[in-house]
Design an enzyme around this catalytic site. Structure first.
Site, PDB file in Angstrom:
ATOM      1  N   HIS A  18      -0.416   5.098  -0.334  1.00  0.00           N
ATOM      2  CA  HIS A  18       0.238   3.932   0.250  1.00  0.00           C
ATOM      3  C   HIS A  18       1.758   4.109   0.190  1.00  0.00           C
ATOM      4  CE1 HIS A  18      -3.408   1.201   0.151  1.00  0.00           C
ATOM      5  NE2 HIS A  18      -3.807   2.250  -0.533  1.00  0.00           N
ATOM      6  N   ASP A 115       2.164  -4.099   2.129  1.00  0.00           N
ATOM      7  CA  ASP A 115       1.022  -3.186   2.158  1.00  0.00           C
ATOM      8  C   ASP A 115      -0.244  -4.015   2.382  1.00  0.00           C
ATOM      9  OD1 ASP A 115      -0.135  -0.413   1.093  1.00  0.00           O
ATOM     10  OD2 ASP A 115      -1.343  -2.025   0.263  1.00  0.00           O
TER      11      ASP A 115
END
Ligand code: UDP
Length: 481
Positions: A18, A115
């Site tokens: 990520h 995210d």
């Protein structure tokens, strides 16, 4: 409004799969779109070293990165909490730090990008009256499945893996029950409840950014934007902004590995790696070692100790330093043929090297994109997360990878099959065709990112959307006086 004055805050996860694409998104916004970006990285005591592994001097110069104080979430997790649950809990617990960091900034951000595992931070965007976007460092197909999971949750009974038919996400390739993403494997687990919540919260954003590009996932992106049934749950604009991958970094003096790679013939080496966290059983590692040896191909293998408890305690390593989970004398026999790299390798630098001809990968989306942008065909070895979905896309839609007959997450892939797959990618006609397809994808990716390419334009649209929202907010405030 002058977009050079816009300031975005990106809330990033500590997991490498990520964090890397989030830093790359930030970098792209700064260097290509002249946006000021602050990246807020959530950290914990157990994951501090990852940031040190990231050698991103270019990024460091242009970006403002704030590492939030490390969290201790150990008391908040059940013993068997999955990776996704751990990150979701971290992102939840980081909210006070995110809020106070934003409120103490001299120049408050104009918009928040979170995210996909951090959608609970939307409340902070609402408190500060900022537009809010989600960044998904994965595929449009995964995004569509996540959006539609709350519908499946209402309509389907029993476990998804036990369904007799593929899951029909409107307008998209159906998802085979055995390919569902990890959070959908057990509907009784906390991860599943978090996943369903995420699907619902995506549609409460002002837009979804995905690390893919129009030509790669044309029909799925069309479904996300236009299919009426899917649109009834998506509701928000979808922007394909990728592929955003780490650039190759030149590290001054060449390492032993790069000296070795320089000595190998073109496209003759297979690179083997299972991402930032993929582990194999000791038995699987032995089979993989034999498979590589039998294939008689050159290799670079990033080796980590096997899954705890899977090693044979009665075995000792061999005299040449070969650890107990690899065949006796493996390192001696591999001398000059292959390189074993412990724990972590400079993946992008390896994949970009002309001597690399194949990539045996766990199919994390960043690894897939890195393979695509360097034109390297793959062996798909999915382990967890959405990797089975990715493997199906690589093998059946893009046709740039081969895959074992058994699922590596459930069964041991035997040496003969590994040998066959390695040979197929490295020296067969099928491998050649896959390599050509990969090269076509590489050019299509480059085109998407160029000025006026589809992904470049998508990011311009995000910026435009944000500007329009800020203008209308200003107009509303103005009209109140
Ligand atoms: N990576 C690396 N060296 C390694 C293992 C991984 O540089 O030895 C990088 C890789 O290039 C990619 C990221 O870590 O950018 C892993 O992301 P991916 O989505 O492929 O898998 P994940 O780790 O999230 O499962």
């Amino acid at each position: 409004m002058d977009s050079s004055k816009l300031h975005f805050a990106i809330v990033a996860c500590p997991g490498m799969g990520h964090l890397i694409p989030e830093l790359m998104l930030a970098e792209r916004l700064v260097t290509h779109h002249h946006i000021q970006v602050t990246v807020l990285v959530v950290t914990t005591h157990s994951w501090p070293s990852q940031s040190q592994i990231l050698h991103l001097p270019n990024v460091a110069k242009t970006l403002h990165v704030i590492y939030l104080p490390p969290l201790d979430i150990s008391g908040l997790l059940d013993p068997g909490a999955t990776y996704v649950t751990q990150i979701v809990v971290m992102m939840r617990e980081a909210r006070p730090a995110i809020r106070s960091t934003i409120s103490s900034m001299n120049r408050r951000p104009d918009a928040l990008i979170v995210d996909l595992l951090g959608t609970e931070s939307f409340v902070i965007a609402d408190e500060f009256d900022m537009p809010k976007y989600v960044y998904i460092p994965s595929t449009a197909w995964f995004t569509a499945l996540t959006f539609y999971c709350p519908v499946f949750d209402k309509e389907l009974k029993g476990q998804y893996v036990d369904q007799s038919d593929p899951l029909a996400v409107p307008g998209c390739t159906p998802v085979r029950p055995e390919d569902v993403v990890e959070p959908m494997l057990d509907r009784n687990d906390q991860t599943y409840r978090e996943y369903v919540r995420m699907g619902i919260e995506f549609s409460q954003s002002d837009g979804i950014l995905i690390n893919t590009w129009n030509d790669l996932e044309c029909s799925t992106l069309r479904a996300l934007r236009q299919n009426e049934t899917l649109q009834s749950v998506v509701k928000v604009p979808v922007y394909a902004v990728g592929p955003l991958t780490r650039p190759v970094q030149s590290s001054g003096s060449p390492s032993e590995l790069s000296k070795w790679l320089h000595m190998q013939p073109g496209e003759s080496v297979i690179y083997v790696s299972f991402g930032s966290g993929g582990l194999l059983s000791a038995e699987q590692m032995t089979e993989l070692a034999w498979g590589l040896e039998l294939s008689r191909q050159r290799f670079v293998w990033v080796v980590r100790p096997p899954i705890e408890g899977s090693a044979d305690a009665s075995r000792n390593g061999s005299e040449d330093g070969t650890p107990d989970y690899l065949p006796d004398g493996f390192l001696t026999r591999a001398h000059n043929v292959g390189v074993v790299v412990p724990h972590w390798a400079p993946q992008v630098e390896i994949l970009s090297h002309p001597s690399i001809g194949g990539f045996l990968s766990h199919c994390g989306w960043n690894s897939n994109l890195e393979s695509i942008v360097h034109g390297v065909p793959m062996i798909a070895w999915p382990l967890y997360a959405e990797q089975r979905l990715n493997a199906t896309m690589l093998t059946e839609e893009m046709r740039v990878a081969v895959r074992p007959r058994v699922s590596p997450a459930k069964e041991v892939v035997r040496r003969e099959e590994i040998e066959r797959m390695v040979r197929s990618v490295m020296e067969s006609k099928e491998g050649k065709v896959m390599r050509e397809k990969m090269k076509e994808l590489k050019y299509s990716a480059e085109k998407a990112l160029k000025k006026d390419g589809s992904s470049y334009n998508s990011l311009c649209e995000v910026i435009k959307d944000c500007e329009v929202r800020l203008e209308s907010k200003k107009a509303k405030v103005g009209s109140q006086y």
